[in-house]
Write a protein that holds these residues in place. Sequence first.
Motif, PDB file in Angstrom:
ATOM      1  N   SER A  82      38.087  35.813  39.547  1.00  0.00           N
ATOM      2  CA  SER A  82      39.356  36.627  38.477  1.00  0.00           C
ATOM      3  C   SER A  82      40.527  36.240  39.163  1.00  0.00           C
ATOM      4  O   SER A  82      40.891  35.673  39.634  1.00  0.00           O
ATOM      5  CB  SER A  82      39.133  38.638  39.392  1.00  0.00           C
ATOM      6  OG  SER A  82      40.312  39.005  38.976  1.00  0.00           O
ATOM      7  N   ALA A  88      40.828  42.853  40.500  1.00  0.00           N
ATOM      8  CA  ALA A  88      39.493  43.612  40.864  1.00  0.00           C
ATOM      9  C   ALA A  88      38.993  43.547  42.155  1.00  0.00           C
ATOM     10  O   ALA A  88      37.902  44.491  42.487  1.00  0.00           O
ATOM     11  CB  ALA A  88      39.174  41.628  41.128  1.00  0.00           C
ATOM     12  N   ARG A  89      40.553  43.332  43.012  1.00  0.00           N
ATOM     13  CA  ARG A  89      39.794  43.958  44.526  1.00  0.00           C
ATOM     14  C   ARG A  89      39.655  45.873  44.574  1.00  0.00           C
ATOM     15  O   ARG A  89      39.193  46.760  44.846  1.00  0.00           O
ATOM     16  CB  ARG A  89      39.961  44.197  45.418  1.00  0.00           C
ATOM     17  CG  ARG A  89      39.533  44.158  46.937  1.00  0.00           C
ATOM     18  CD  ARG A  89      40.537  43.903  48.298  1.00  0.00           C
ATOM     19  NE  ARG A  89      42.226  43.734  48.064  1.00  0.00           N
ATOM     20  CZ  ARG A  89      43.505  42.898  48.102  1.00  0.00           C
ATOM     21  NH1 ARG A  89      42.691  42.071  49.625  1.00  0.00           N
ATOM     22  NH2 ARG A  89      44.095  42.724  48.428  1.00  0.00           N
ATOM     23  N   GLU A  90      40.471  46.562  43.935  1.00  0.00           N
ATOM     24  CA  GLU A  90      40.698  48.073  43.429  1.00  0.00           C
ATOM     25  C   GLU A  90      39.591  48.309  42.847  1.00  0.00           C
ATOM     26  O   GLU A  90      39.211  49.400  42.658  1.00  0.00           O
ATOM     27  CB  GLU A  90      42.604  48.247  42.955  1.00  0.00           C
ATOM     28  CG  GLU A  90      43.542  48.127  43.755  1.00  0.00           C
ATOM     29  CD  GLU A  90      44.959  48.400  43.466  1.00  0.00           C
ATOM     30  OE1 GLU A  90      44.777  48.396  42.358  1.00  0.00           O
ATOM     31  OE2 GLU A  90      46.270  47.464  43.569  1.00  0.00           O
ATOM     32  N   THR A  91      38.719  47.807  41.301  1.00  0.00           N
ATOM     33  CA  THR A  91      38.137  48.033  40.627  1.00  0.00           C
ATOM     34  C   THR A  91      36.936  48.293  41.943  1.00  0.00           C
ATOM     35  O   THR A  91      36.167  49.296  41.462  1.00  0.00           O
ATOM     36  CB  THR A  91      37.670  47.230  39.162  1.00  0.00           C
ATOM     37  OG1 THR A  91      38.867  46.860  38.656  1.00  0.00           O
ATOM     38  CG2 THR A  91      36.842  48.113  38.873  1.00  0.00           C
ATOM     39  N   LEU A  92      36.961  46.953  42.033  1.00  0.00           N
ATOM     40  CA  LEU A  92      35.481  47.028  43.729  1.00  0.00           C
ATOM     41  C   LEU A  92      35.785  48.131  44.251  1.00  0.00           C
ATOM     42  O   LEU A  92      34.373  49.042  44.812  1.00  0.00           O
ATOM     43  CB  LEU A  92      35.251  46.552  44.190  1.00  0.00           C
ATOM     44  CG  LEU A  92      34.973  44.861  43.631  1.00  0.00           C
ATOM     45  CD1 LEU A  92      35.112  43.755  44.509  1.00  0.00           C
ATOM     46  CD2 LEU A  92      33.543  45.435  43.281  1.00  0.00           C
ATOM     47  N   VAL A 137      30.502  47.151  39.169  1.00  0.00           N
ATOM     48  CA  VAL A 137      31.388  46.413  39.645  1.00  0.00           C
ATOM     49  C   VAL A 137      31.247  45.075  38.972  1.00  0.00           C
ATOM     50  O   VAL A 137      32.133  44.143  38.423  1.00  0.00           O
ATOM     51  CB  VAL A 137      29.995  46.132  40.672  1.00  0.00           C
ATOM     52  CG1 VAL A 137      30.575  43.906  41.294  1.00  0.00           C
ATOM     53  CG2 VAL A 137      30.008  46.831  41.394  1.00  0.00           C
ATOM     54  N   GLU A 139      32.701  45.510  35.780  1.00  0.00           N
ATOM     55  CA  GLU A 139      33.901  45.016  35.551  1.00  0.00           C
ATOM     56  C   GLU A 139      34.933  45.014  36.009  1.00  0.00           C
ATOM     57  O   GLU A 139      36.492  44.998  35.148  1.00  0.00           O
ATOM     58  CB  GLU A 139      34.090  47.171  34.509  1.00  0.00           C
ATOM     59  CG  GLU A 139      33.442  47.694  34.177  1.00  0.00           C
ATOM     60  CD  GLU A 139      33.517  48.999  33.735  1.00  0.00           C
ATOM     61  OE1 GLU A 139      34.609  49.710  34.435  1.00  0.00           O
ATOM     62  OE2 GLU A 139      32.781  49.032  32.851  1.00  0.00           O
ATOM     63  N   ALA A 140      34.398  44.901  37.425  1.00  0.00           N
ATOM     64  CA  ALA A 140      35.820  44.011  38.238  1.00  0.00           C
ATOM     65  C   ALA A 140      37.061  43.066  38.303  1.00  0.00           C
ATOM     66  O   ALA A 140      37.812  42.122  38.070  1.00  0.00           O
ATOM     67  CB  ALA A 140      35.395  43.826  39.955  1.00  0.00           C
ATOM     68  N   GLY A 141      35.892  41.790  36.940  1.00  0.00           N
ATOM     69  CA  GLY A 141      35.829  40.817  37.115  1.00  0.00           C
ATOM     70  C   GLY A 141      34.910  40.187  35.866  1.00  0.00           C
ATOM     71  O   GLY A 141      34.052  40.974  35.560  1.00  0.00           O
ATOM     72  N   LEU A 224      33.474  37.504  45.862  1.00  0.00           N
ATOM     73  CA  LEU A 224      34.998  37.820  44.890  1.00  0.00           C
ATOM     74  C   LEU A 224      35.913  36.944  44.922  1.00  0.00           C
ATOM     75  O   LEU A 224      36.758  36.244  46.182  1.00  0.00           O
ATOM     76  CB  LEU A 224      35.514  38.604  44.742  1.00  0.00           C
ATOM     77  CG  LEU A 224      37.405  39.091  43.717  1.00  0.00           C
ATOM     78  CD1 LEU A 224      36.623  38.972  43.020  1.00  0.00           C
ATOM     79  CD2 LEU A 224      37.756  40.074  44.314  1.00  0.00           C
TER      80      LEU A 224
END
Length: 318
Positions: A82, A88-92, A137, A139-141, A224
């Motif tokens: 990402s 990306a970490r917040e989405t995870l 997951v 959608e995070a990157g 990631l």
Amino acid sequence: MKKRITRITAALAAAALLAGCGSISSKDGGYYTTEAAAQESYNYDSAAGGTDSSLMPANAAEAATDETAQKIIYNASLSMESTDFDAARETLMAAVEANNAWMESTSVYGTEKDHDRSADYTVRVPVDNYRAFLAAVGEAGSVRNVSENAENITSSYIDVQARLTALEAQRTRLNELADQAETTADLLEIESQLSDVQYQLENYTRQLRNMDQQVSYSTVDIYLQEVATLTPTGVTFTERIADAFGGGWDAFVGFVQGLVIALVYLWPVVLIVIAVLAALCFWRKRHPKAPKAPKPLQTPPPAAEYPVKQDEEPKPKY
């Protein structure tokens, strides 16, 4: 007395035989005939960017709670990148919370200043939320690759259950014998047998509980990586050549920038070197080297100094 000891020994042998029969029944039930199924595994590498499970069926959640269903452990491993590491970490983390999962381990490397951060996550996900978690997951990157593994432990699970049933029957029988014991020696012998049976019961119970947890909760490993630009997928040869030229120019610019930054960091050393070189040049100008005198030419001595040899006349032969 001898008859009593013989009777106790026979009862203990019968209890041990009962445990053995329970183990054999698991063999007849298909444990050894399905040994290969317990070790069976499936590996799958999906195309980059896809996170749909190709192994777990849609009714896996109901099958995991059914005692007669197959006991299968589902695991997955994802590698993704990402340009916005924090987002990306917040989405995870949001995907973990939304699917009632929990973080088993976390490791983060690199710094935000250098834009080279990476992270390793190990997440335990309820089997009924496994497919939804993989989709979240994604959608995070940008997902580079996905691998899944399904291990069938049904035969091992049935074997442990059979051993537990046999051991429980053996414990019940030993307790009955302990109530009927008339001597201290008989009671001590029975209690020793009970201690061994209880230890085995606790061991197999722990194994069964661990299997249930592995079947009920899938393990998902996520890697990631923070990148400046996402890795292109499905590019042509011409595009790869253009990317190579662009990457070479970026590398050259980065090298020059790094060299300038290194010189700035080492400015005291650079000044010292310049001062030493200037001092050497000044000293050489003040103390030039004296020219070397030419060597005198050596003239050959006069011809008179060399004796002239007369040609000897040949002696006559007689």
